[in-house]
Design an enzyme around this catalytic site. Structure first.
Site, PDB file in Angstrom:
ATOM      1  N   LYS A  55      24.087 -32.657  26.246  1.00  0.00           N
ATOM      2  CA  LYS A  55      23.390 -31.446  25.291  1.00  0.00           C
ATOM      3  C   LYS A  55      24.537 -30.406  25.227  1.00  0.00           C
ATOM      4  CE  LYS A  55      19.653 -28.070  25.579  1.00  0.00           C
ATOM      5  NZ  LYS A  55      18.594 -27.451  26.493  1.00  0.00           N
ATOM      6  N   SER A  85      14.276 -26.759  24.141  1.00  0.00           N
ATOM      7  CA  SER A  85      15.733 -26.694  23.417  1.00  0.00           C
ATOM      8  C   SER A  85      16.463 -27.819  23.567  1.00  0.00           C
ATOM      9  CB  SER A  85      16.333 -25.579  24.096  1.00  0.00           C
ATOM     10  OG  SER A  85      16.753 -26.071  25.511  1.00  0.00           O
ATOM     11  N   SER A 111      12.339 -27.154  28.352  1.00  0.00           N
ATOM     12  CA  SER A 111      13.233 -27.824  27.384  1.00  0.00           C
ATOM     13  C   SER A 111      13.796 -29.294  27.465  1.00  0.00           C
ATOM     14  CB  SER A 111      14.520 -26.764  27.185  1.00  0.00           C
ATOM     15  OG  SER A 111      14.048 -25.553  26.903  1.00  0.00           O
TER      16      SER A 111
END
Length: 472
Positions: A99, A168, A192
């Site tokens: 990420k 997210s 997330s």
């Protein structure tokens, strides 16, 4: 065994399956990485902006270095190297997407934002551990800007490109669902890791707070943030977590949990699983309700005692308090961009304004953290008094929503975080896994198992067993 004998598409392999083939030398790391890069290339070039006709899970792909790293892994996996130096690292040659919050030495770090553009001198502690385990970095995956939302609208859901991949950590979940990589990392401040996993039909583990270090990861709300693994099965997530977990002696927030690598597989017949008493916090779509019922039935069929939900949860919801804490902590890190607020997405800017409007003083911040500890203690007692091993609840109350407006208004994702944020507040571990495709929507659904801190391994074993029953 014949070298390089695997006949399928290597990009479809999970983590553990890839490890087995790589170690048996029935597949090379070079072949595996090439298959992943080919799938990514077919989607078109990575973009910072939404592409309606593409998954667009990666913000940056490091193809050249990935190929070189795969070549090095093949050398380490060779019979000669094993004979001379012993077994290779546990995940040697397995590709991963990271990420775009995790620092990687010498690589850009942008948090999918126009405001951040750093090239770190030091890697995040989690990436250092995964790299030492032999993993091959394919690239950085998209996040909702600065992880500040439950959508990632620049990313399309592989199950339906007009649907949100969740957030997210939406890029990581989408890359997994599209079979671009077998493994990824994410973060979780209010859901997330779990929201995109449920939306995309993949798996994740939000560990006990403090089990995995957050050093070197762009924060959102530092006392709520968790780092965790993402994959296409709970078993694969557990293999990643075994490498990620453990204290970082330079980070005082770690060392409060332990990943037991020797724990036996749990017999569900000895477990007490409670259907969540929180089901009434908001409406639940029919597809989600049906799959939750099937998950409970699967647990009963495996011998677990499944308790019906209680009429009242042990505490009231703390959504407002969680938002206040997160936005207060968010302000501290984002002071570096004071005077540049126009560079944020509208929803991120609005969250910062909420933090400024609520303006906690020092004593108020301490009081809120004390309230948080009280809520956590109440839930611990609730588990203990009822002898509950795990709580079963839907990860999301709905299937993936339509994509496109998550950056316009702060808290437009309120329904998406309604079942997830409490377990960041308490720091309890959660295993989230796919519960099957909804009959009406044709889209993935997900369920979660929640336990008390330190029960990560037990939850992973139980989740893996239920996952197998639900999607086999």
């Amino acid at each position: 065994m014949t070298d390089h004998a695997y006949a399928g598409n290597p990009a479809d392999l999970g983590v553990l399956a890839a490890v087995e083939l790589l170690r048996a030398r029935e597949l090379s790391a070079t072949e595996l990485v090439a298959a992943c890069l080919q799938r990514i290339d077919a989607d078109g070039p990575p973009s910072a902006d939404a592409r309606p006709d593409a998954v667009n899970a990666f913000v940056r792909v490091y193809a050249e270095s990935a190929v070189e790293r795969a070549r090095q892994a093949d050398v380490r996996l060779s019979a000669r190297a094993v004979a001379a130096s012993g077994p290779p690292p546990p995940l040697c040659g397995v590709p991963i997407g990271v990420k775009d919050l995790y620092a990687v030495t010498g690589r850009p770090l942008t948090a999918s934002s126009r405001l951040l553009n750093e090239v770190p001198d030091h890697s995040s502690e989690v990436w250092r551990r995964l790299s030492a385990a032999g993993m091959v970095l394919i690239g950085h995956t998209h996040t909702h800007e600065f992880a500040a939302g439950g959508t990632t609208d620049q990313v399309g859901n592989p199950h339906a490109l007009d649907r949100s991949a969740g957030g997210s950590s939406g890029g990581s979940a989408a890359a997994l669902a599209a079979h671009w990589v077998p493994a990824a990392t994410g973060t979780d401040t209010a859901g997330s890791l779990r929201i995109p996993s449920a939306a995309c039909g993949t798996s994740t583990i939000k560990p006990t707070r403090g089990l995995v270090p957050t050093a070197g990861v762009v924060p959102l709300g530092p006392t709520l943030d968790h780092c965790g693994p993402m994959a296409r099965s709970v078993a694969d997530c557990a293999a990643l977590l075994a490498v990620m977990a453990g204290p970082d002696w330079e980070d005082a927030t770690t060392g409060f949990g332990r990943w037991d690598v020797t724990a036996p597989v749990v017999d569900l017949s000895g477990l007490r699983i409670a259907i969540s008493p929180r089901l009434g916090v908001g409406p639940m779509e029919t597809d989600v309700e049906e799959r939750l019922t099937q998950a409970a039935e699967a647990a009963r069929a495996a011998g677990a005692t499944v308790l019906d939900p209680e009429d009242e949860p042990p505490t009231t919801e703390v959504n407002d308090e969680s938002l206040t804490l997160m936005t207060t902590e968010m302000l501290a890190w984002h002071r570096r961009f004071n005077g540049q607020r126009d560079g944020y997405q509208p929803s991120t800017r609005q969250l910062l304004e909420i933090g400024e409007h609520r303006a906690l003083t020092g004593p108020q911040y301490v009081e809120l953290q004390q309230q948080r500890r009280g809520t956590t203690a109440t839930w611990r007692r609730w588990f203990a008094e009822r002898r509950i091993d795990a709580v079963l609840e839907p990860t999301l109350p709905k299937v993936a929503p339509l994509r496109g407006n998550g950056y316009q208004t702060a808290r437009s994702d309120a329904a998406l975080v309604s079942m997830t944020y409490l377990w960041n507040w308490t720091g309890f571990p959660v295993v989230s896994f796919p519960a099957g495709i909804g009959r009406d929507s044709g889209l993935p659904t997900g369920v979660s198992l929640i336990g008390i801190p330190g029960d990560d391994r037990m939850l992973a074993d139980v989740g893996s067993a239920l996952e197998t029953m639900l999607i086999s």
